[in-house]
Write a protein that holds these residues in place. Structure first.
Motif, PDB file in Angstrom:
ATOM      1  N   PRO A  80       0.803  -1.239   0.000  1.00  0.00           N
ATOM      2  CA  PRO A  80       0.000   0.000   0.000  1.00  0.00           C
ATOM      3  C   PRO A  80       0.830   1.280   0.000  1.00  0.00           C
ATOM      4  O   PRO A  80       0.298   2.358  -0.280  1.00  0.00           O
ATOM      5  CB  PRO A  80      -0.834  -0.123   1.281  1.00  0.00           C
ATOM      6  CG  PRO A  80      -0.157  -1.153   2.113  1.00  0.00           C
ATOM      7  CD  PRO A  80       0.529  -2.077   1.178  1.00  0.00           C
ATOM      8  N   TYR A  82       2.636   2.157  -2.172  1.00  0.00           N
ATOM      9  CA  TYR A  82       2.781   2.595  -3.560  1.00  0.00           C
ATOM     10  C   TYR A  82       2.299   4.038  -3.738  1.00  0.00           C
ATOM     11  O   TYR A  82       2.749   4.748  -4.641  1.00  0.00           O
ATOM     12  CB  TYR A  82       2.034   1.664  -4.513  1.00  0.00           C
ATOM     13  CG  TYR A  82       0.524   1.821  -4.515  1.00  0.00           C
ATOM     14  CD1 TYR A  82      -0.093   2.792  -5.316  1.00  0.00           C
ATOM     15  CD2 TYR A  82      -0.285   1.011  -3.729  1.00  0.00           C
ATOM     16  CE1 TYR A  82      -1.470   2.955  -5.315  1.00  0.00           C
ATOM     17  CE2 TYR A  82      -1.664   1.167  -3.715  1.00  0.00           C
ATOM     18  CZ  TYR A  82      -2.250   2.130  -4.511  1.00  0.00           C
ATOM     19  OH  TYR A  82      -3.617   2.297  -4.512  1.00  0.00           O
ATOM     20  N   SER A  89      -3.065   6.025 -10.055  1.00  0.00           N
ATOM     21  CA  SER A  89      -3.959   5.226  -9.210  1.00  0.00           C
ATOM     22  C   SER A  89      -3.580   3.753  -9.253  1.00  0.00           C
ATOM     23  O   SER A  89      -2.825   3.309 -10.128  1.00  0.00           O
ATOM     24  CB  SER A  89      -5.401   5.384  -9.693  1.00  0.00           C
ATOM     25  OG  SER A  89      -5.553   4.780 -10.982  1.00  0.00           O
ATOM     26  N   PHE A  90      -4.145   3.002  -8.333  1.00  0.00           N
ATOM     27  CA  PHE A  90      -3.895   1.561  -8.305  1.00  0.00           C
ATOM     28  C   PHE A  90      -4.374   0.916  -9.604  1.00  0.00           C
ATOM     29  O   PHE A  90      -3.733   0.008 -10.142  1.00  0.00           O
ATOM     30  CB  PHE A  90      -4.612   0.927  -7.105  1.00  0.00           C
ATOM     31  CG  PHE A  90      -4.493  -0.567  -7.061  1.00  0.00           C
ATOM     32  CD1 PHE A  90      -3.310  -1.182  -6.660  1.00  0.00           C
ATOM     33  CD2 PHE A  90      -5.558  -1.372  -7.445  1.00  0.00           C
ATOM     34  CE1 PHE A  90      -3.194  -2.566  -6.643  1.00  0.00           C
ATOM     35  CE2 PHE A  90      -5.453  -2.761  -7.426  1.00  0.00           C
ATOM     36  CZ  PHE A  90      -4.269  -3.356  -7.021  1.00  0.00           C
ATOM     37  N   SER A  94      -2.104  -1.300 -11.965  1.00  0.00           N
ATOM     38  CA  SER A  94      -2.535  -2.671 -12.243  1.00  0.00           C
ATOM     39  C   SER A  94      -2.501  -2.960 -13.739  1.00  0.00           C
ATOM     40  O   SER A  94      -2.012  -4.010 -14.177  1.00  0.00           O
ATOM     41  CB  SER A  94      -3.957  -2.885 -11.703  1.00  0.00           C
ATOM     42  OG  SER A  94      -4.433  -4.163 -12.044  1.00  0.00           O
ATOM     43  N   GLU A 107      -3.823  -5.683  -3.753  1.00  0.00           N
ATOM     44  CA  GLU A 107      -3.151  -4.891  -2.716  1.00  0.00           C
ATOM     45  C   GLU A 107      -2.786  -5.768  -1.515  1.00  0.00           C
ATOM     46  O   GLU A 107      -3.616  -6.563  -1.041  1.00  0.00           O
ATOM     47  CB  GLU A 107      -4.047  -3.748  -2.271  1.00  0.00           C
ATOM     48  CG  GLU A 107      -4.337  -2.730  -3.366  1.00  0.00           C
ATOM     49  CD  GLU A 107      -5.216  -1.601  -2.869  1.00  0.00           C
ATOM     50  OE1 GLU A 107      -4.740  -0.837  -2.002  1.00  0.00           O
ATOM     51  OE2 GLU A 107      -6.360  -1.503  -3.342  1.00  0.00           O
ATOM     52  N   THR A 226      -9.944  -4.010 -12.361  1.00  0.00           N
ATOM     53  CA  THR A 226      -9.283  -3.723 -11.088  1.00  0.00           C
ATOM     54  C   THR A 226     -10.108  -4.244  -9.925  1.00  0.00           C
ATOM     55  O   THR A 226     -11.339  -4.093  -9.911  1.00  0.00           O
ATOM     56  CB  THR A 226      -9.099  -2.194 -10.908  1.00  0.00           C
ATOM     57  OG1 THR A 226      -8.467  -1.655 -12.051  1.00  0.00           O
ATOM     58  CG2 THR A 226      -8.243  -1.915  -9.676  1.00  0.00           C
ATOM     59  N   ARG A 235      -5.267  -0.154   4.426  1.00  0.00           N
ATOM     60  CA  ARG A 235      -4.313   0.527   3.535  1.00  0.00           C
ATOM     61  C   ARG A 235      -3.370   1.459   4.286  1.00  0.00           C
ATOM     62  O   ARG A 235      -2.353   1.876   3.749  1.00  0.00           O
ATOM     63  CB  ARG A 235      -5.071   1.332   2.475  1.00  0.00           C
ATOM     64  CG  ARG A 235      -5.784   0.488   1.431  1.00  0.00           C
ATOM     65  CD  ARG A 235      -6.285   1.353   0.283  1.00  0.00           C
ATOM     66  NE  ARG A 235      -6.880   0.565  -0.778  1.00  0.00           N
ATOM     67  CZ  ARG A 235      -8.191   0.542  -1.069  1.00  0.00           C
ATOM     68  NH1 ARG A 235      -9.034   1.288  -0.336  1.00  0.00           N
ATOM     69  NH2 ARG A 235      -8.647  -0.201  -2.050  1.00  0.00           N
TER      70      ARG A 235
END
Length: 565
Positions: A80, A82, A89-90, A94, A107, A226, A235
């Motif tokens: 997390p 990151y 964004s994640f 991804s 995650e 996602t 997180r």
């Protein structure tokens, strides 16, 4: 295989890495430093503080590429933290990772949620005197290797990385797992048989950046598939007190939560725990100051802890409406630990004194404890020498003193005179031979002008031409002849003169000249005698020739008279 390595060509033997290593897990041998793998906890301080970049960490990208080339799908567990590295964004990250070939990206916070529940169960059970959270693998290494008496206080629970890996394997079947984060010690944890062996390889954010650049893959498109998490609060694990905040206050029961971060503070805290009788603590400990968002990779790339902390939030995200399948299952996540403390012999007091004596420290007053060698005290350095972790010559004051003494010894015993002058040709220093040649004493000539050298043009010429100038001068008497080499040191605006006694050579030259003149005189006398003899011979030859001519003339007349008769 070592995780932190040395680029020997860059190492300048400044000992800064040893100074900055709180555990002194670096040895100096054969004129280079080397990480002691059995004592290191992979905090990354040595890499961060090396002024020449001589330390670097192992890269596992090629091994991950081999995993991707295999038939089994490879899943990513993304730390997390990151959010402190990427602006994207994640979902965008991804998508980029899937373009590299990963089958799924989730995650690590999913595993963190399970770990917090495990901690809560331990506190509810109340059997442990104190509980030390085991999310930070460097903390586990620190206790196993340096504070083994506290192993019984380590929560027997896997880290979020390992917990998430198990959840994914249980959910998706026969897969491979790669963890991506800011930590170096996760590489060790992935290889440690006691941790479960559920993570195949570990990459850093830096590794991923370089790989994406190599493949020309930008982080921009969103992943349409996602997946999110069930418990968004997990997180915040990477921030200070992140673990504590994921556990409801009521679930601490009789335990008092305490957070400690930074390797120096952790060492201080665990040292106190060994000495003091205390119980009822739940300890969230992190090797890195600021927790994982202050990890070694983050620090090396100067990522802001302040900004990262602000970005780490417990808010639910739109992607959480579609949580990962692995977040919807539950398993226990046990972990075992062992004493890995390296057994080291300790020197006796006599052996310590013997080692200190080798660097000229025979009294307590001579122990400067300057820390230039990397150790806080001379005694600790001596112990390191005994344990073959350090070299006796690492003492900079000793080396400087020895070098100065050697220089002084050479100058004092030089067969030539050596004199240093300031820009005004005033003597600043000289050796005994110079005193002898110029008939002065050091006490009287310092700050004065040497009479025999006053007005010597060689000094001005050396300054103008910036080259050594050689000339001949008298010493303190006319019988002493000196060959002087004058050098101007521009950097220090000073002169150095080297004076060589050539009196004997000059005397030999005079005697040789006299011998040559004497030889010429002898030769001249011989020639003159030869000329006189030649003249005398010529005179005698002339007389005999005239007499012969008279005799022949008379003989001729007598023959003629006889013929006529």
């Amino acid at each position: 295989m070592s995780i932190i390595r040395l680029n020997a060509s860059n190492c300048q033997n400044c000992y800064k890495c040893i100074r900055e290593c709180p555990l002194k897990a670096i040895e100096f041998k054969d004129s280079k430093t080397k990480i002691i793998d059995t004592e290191c906890v992979l905090c990354g301080n040595c890499m961060e503080t090396c002024p020449k970049g001589a330390k670097y960490f192992r890269r596992n990208t090629d091994k991950v590429k081999e995993l991707l080339a295999s038939e089994k799908p490879v899943y990513v567990s993304l730390a997390p933290s990151y959010v402190g590295w990427y602006q994207q964004s994640f979902s965008q990250i991804s998508q980029s990772l899937k373009q590299l070939g990963f089958a799924g990206v989730e995650e690590t916070a999913i595993g963190a949620a399970c770990v917090s529940k495990e901690y809560a169960k331990l506190m509810q059970n109340g059997q442990m005197k104190n509980i030390i959270a085991t999310a930070c693998s460097s903390i586990v290494m620190l206790i196993e290797r340096h504070f083994p008496s506290l192993i019984k206080m380590l929560a027997p629970v896997s880290s979020p990385m390992m917990a998430h890996a198990r959840l994914m394997r249980e959910t998706y079947g026969d897969i491979k797992v790669v963890f991506i984060g800011p930590c170096l010690s996760k590489m060790y944890e992935a290889e440690d048989p006691l941790s479960g062996g559920l993570v195949n390889e570990v990459l850093t954010f830096q590794d991923i950046d370089e790989w994406l650049q190599e493949e020309h893959i930008p982080i921009c498109k969103r992943d349409e598939h996602t997946v999110g998490v069930l418990e968004p609060i997990s997180r915040i694990y990477p921030k200070q007190e992140g673990i504590i905040k994921t556990i409801p206050p009521k679930d601490f029961y009789e335990y008092t939560p305490i957070s400690v971060d930074g390797i120096d503070r952790c060492i201080e805290f665990f040292t106190a725990m060994q000495k003091e009788e205390i119980s009822g603590l739940f300890i969230e400990a992190n090797i890195c100051a600021g927790s994982c968002i202050g990890g070694p990779i983050m620090r090396m790339h100067q990522k802001s802890i302040l900004q990262s902390t602000a970005k780490l939030k417990a808010d639910k995200l739109p992607i959480d409406d579609m949580p990962a399948k692995s977040a919807q299952v539950e398993f226990s996540h046990p972990r075992v630990f062992t004493n890995r403390k390296a057994m080291k012999d300790m020197p006796t007091e006599a052996q310590i004194k013997e080692i200190l004596a080798k660097i000229g420290k025979t009294t307590v007053e001579q122990e400067l404890n300057c820390g230039s060698c990397g150790y806080p005290t001379c005694r600790q350095k001596a112990i390191a020498v005994f344990q073959k972790k350090a070299d006796v010559t690492m003492c900079l004051p000793f080396l400087r003193e020895r070098a100065e003494n050697m220089s002084s010894l050479v100058i004092e015993n030089s067969p030539n005179g050596i004199i240093s002058f300031d820009e005004m040709m005033l003597v600043t220093d000289l050796n005994p031979k110079a005193e002898e040649l110029f008939g002065v004493t050091r006490a009287e000539i310092i700050g004065e002008i040497i009479p025999a050298l006053y007005g010597l043009a060689a000094f001005e010429e050396a300054k103008i031409k910036q080259v050594p100038i050689v000339c001949i001068s008298n010493g303190y008497t006319e019988e002493i002849k000196v060959e002087i080499t004058v050098i101007y040191v521009q950097k220090n605006n000073m002169f150095i003169a080297f004076a060589k006694d050539i009196s004997e050579q000059e005397k030999n030259k005079e005697e040789l000249a006299k011998l040559r003149f004497s030889t010429v005189d002898v030769a001249q006398n011989v020639i003159e005698k030869q000329m006189r003899v030649a003249q005398e011979i010529a005179s005698l030859l002339g007389e005999t020739t005239a007499e012969t001519k008279v005799a022949l003339t008379n003989l001729k007349r007598s023959i003629k008279d006889i013929s006529e008769a």
